[in-house]
Design a protein around this motif. Sequence first.
Motif, short mmCIF file in Angstrom:
data_model
loop_
_atom_site.label_atom_id
_atom_site.label_comp_id
_atom_site.label_asym_id
_atom_site.label_seq_id
_atom_site.Cartn_x
_atom_site.Cartn_y
_atom_site.Cartn_z
N ASP A 36 5.00 4.96 76.24
CA ASP A 36 5.60 4.01 75.69
C ASP A 36 4.85 2.76 75.83
O ASP A 36 5.43 1.40 76.23
CB ASP A 36 7.04 3.62 76.46
CG ASP A 36 8.18 2.82 75.70
OD1 ASP A 36 7.88 2.70 74.57
OD2 ASP A 36 8.72 2.27 76.23
N ALA A 37 3.61 2.59 75.51
CA ALA A 37 2.58 1.49 75.85
C ALA A 37 2.29 0.95 74.54
O ALA A 37 1.81 -0.04 74.21
CB ALA A 37 1.37 1.73 76.64
N PHE A 38 2.03 1.84 73.43
CA PHE A 38 1.79 1.70 71.93
C PHE A 38 2.36 0.38 71.58
O PHE A 38 1.82 -0.42 70.80
CB PHE A 38 1.77 2.95 71.07
CG PHE A 38 1.77 2.42 69.68
CD1 PHE A 38 0.51 2.10 69.21
CD2 PHE A 38 2.82 2.23 68.85
CE1 PHE A 38 0.37 1.85 67.84
CE2 PHE A 38 2.76 2.16 67.45
CZ PHE A 38 1.65 1.77 67.02
N ARG A 39 3.69 0.30 71.54
CA ARG A 39 4.38 -0.91 70.83
C ARG A 39 3.79 -2.27 71.44
O ARG A 39 3.65 -3.42 70.77
CB ARG A 39 5.89 -0.98 71.27
CG ARG A 39 6.61 -1.98 70.79
CD ARG A 39 8.02 -1.74 70.32
NE ARG A 39 8.25 -0.92 69.28
CZ ARG A 39 9.44 -0.52 68.69
NH1 ARG A 39 10.48 -0.77 69.54
NH2 ARG A 39 9.28 0.23 67.82
N ARG A 40 3.41 -2.36 72.79
CA ARG A 40 3.04 -3.46 73.70
C ARG A 40 1.73 -3.96 72.70
O ARG A 40 1.42 -5.02 72.55
CB ARG A 40 2.61 -3.27 74.89
CG ARG A 40 1.72 -4.29 75.68
CD ARG A 40 1.45 -3.85 76.90
NE ARG A 40 0.38 -4.66 77.67
CZ ARG A 40 -0.17 -4.59 78.98
NH1 ARG A 40 0.30 -3.33 79.61
NH2 ARG A 40 -1.43 -4.94 79.00
N PHE A 41 0.69 -2.66 72.36
CA PHE A 41 -0.38 -3.23 71.79
C PHE A 41 -0.42 -3.36 70.57
O PHE A 41 -1.14 -4.43 69.80
CB PHE A 41 -1.63 -2.15 72.32
CG PHE A 41 -1.91 -2.01 73.73
CD1 PHE A 41 -2.77 -3.33 74.41
CD2 PHE A 41 -1.38 -1.06 74.39
CE1 PHE A 41 -3.01 -3.19 75.53
CE2 PHE A 41 -1.63 -1.27 75.70
CZ PHE A 41 -2.47 -2.19 76.47
#
Length: 544
Positions: free
Chosen positions: A305-310
């Motif tokens: 769940d880190a893609f959205r942050r980048f």
Amino acid sequence: MCRDGHCEHSATPLAPGVDDGVQPSADTVDRRRLLMAAATGAALTLAPISFAPARADAATKGAAPADGEVTRVVTGQLATGAADFVYLPVEVPKGVQKIAVQYSYDKPTVPAGTPGNSCDIGVFDERGLKLGGKGFRGWSGGFRTSFEISNSEATPGYLPGPVNPGTWHIVLGPYQVAPQGLNYQVQITLTYGEPGPAFTPNYPPKRAKGRGRAWYRGDGHLHTVYSDGRRLPAEVAAGARAAGLDFMVSTDHNTSASHAVWGQYAGEDLLIVTGEEVTTRNGHWLALGLPAGEWIDWRYRSRDDAFRRFARQVHSVGGLVVPAHPYCPYVACQWKFGYDDADAVEVWNGPWTYDDESAVDTWDAMLGEAVRTGKRWIPAMGNSDAHSEPQVIGLPHNVVYADDLATDAILGGLRAGRTWIAESHTVQLTFAVTGDGRKAGIGETLTTRADAPIDVRLDVEGVPNGTVRFITDEGQMHQESLPASGSGSVVWRTTTSLAAYVRAEVRHPMADGTPGKGNAMGPNLMWGPMAALTNPVFLRRSGD
């Protein structure tokens, strides 16, 4: 995409060995040493390697020579199921002017159908390993076996700058591990002495001499020797010019290092946009239009769940998020993050293949879903992903309607879907719809009465004996062949009550010279390679 056997592949994590601080040595780490390492999620941190500080005078006992080199060698083994990233801490003392790293790993024979060993490498400096943090100093994937960093220069893919004291981390990315495990060796050499002059970056300008509001051609996915390509930046820029392109985007894997050299290769005739191909374990994506020198982290999977942050990081600077080659058949290339944060999707990557066919089918289904739900639609892109000869720069590329030949204008045209995709500059087309005295082009919307006739027109050049297809939310609605000259006009009539959008494809003949057939069952449900593909024109009924 993975090219020439390079797909950001990786090597195995290390087990560290330490010597007396002066003479090089090679120690094999036993299981007890590995117990000193901390495994957290997809990462493993090993025991640190220490180096002695530079001696202040000749009598300082146990210190390193003030202007000499000291080397440590680390060996170990990784088993199948190793962490995605293995970090080897290196304690860098004061007085170091260069760090150099070499690594190797074994490649035992594996049974057919079983992945063999493959391991990436990179480095973070004393500012730390935090996801998206400031410590990034370079990445070369599996393309290089060594790198060096000093204040004045660095190996392509790495960032020059001071070798400050503190804990640096060499990163191993065991991309694939054979059943026998992966035996590795890492050699770290520190050179002591005064730092050289600071490196001066030469970033490309954000504007070139354009033609005002016009159609501009550009390739948005290109690699150089700064990641896993074999072309120098000068060769890529020359290739873009030879392909008749107005702009290109630099997208080396997982590094911003090449941004600092593009200034000397840009010009009034060629806009060079800085970007990155972010290569995760669950798919690759293009970060287009990054500020020069900005880097996007890749150390996550879809489950993290880190893609959205980048994606938000890219959007915050006005850039575009573009999933790349979503059906690429290689390990870790297929797209698993969904499209909610995407600004466009790369449906055509390099010479036309079956995975591009799948990408276009998926994209077309997303268009239908956008019409049904009223949600934002996602434009299509096409890029060469060229790495090395004989891969062709500009096969394919995007033709973008923009206000000017400037980074923000080109990104705006791509974001709005005012684009079509061509296999080369010899392919020309115009595509528009007219009805009720109004006209709309690619990426636009025509609003008319439900029963008002709408004429869909495509003018095309450069596709001898090609096949034109008009496709709506119902599927293919019209097909027509072009003459041997490759030039022609195709007109078809519809209404907003029958079609919610219409897009065009121009295909080459099939290998046997026939045009192919669509909307039919059986072996004739086939098409020749794509020559051109447009984004849709949307059709809306008055009052909707």
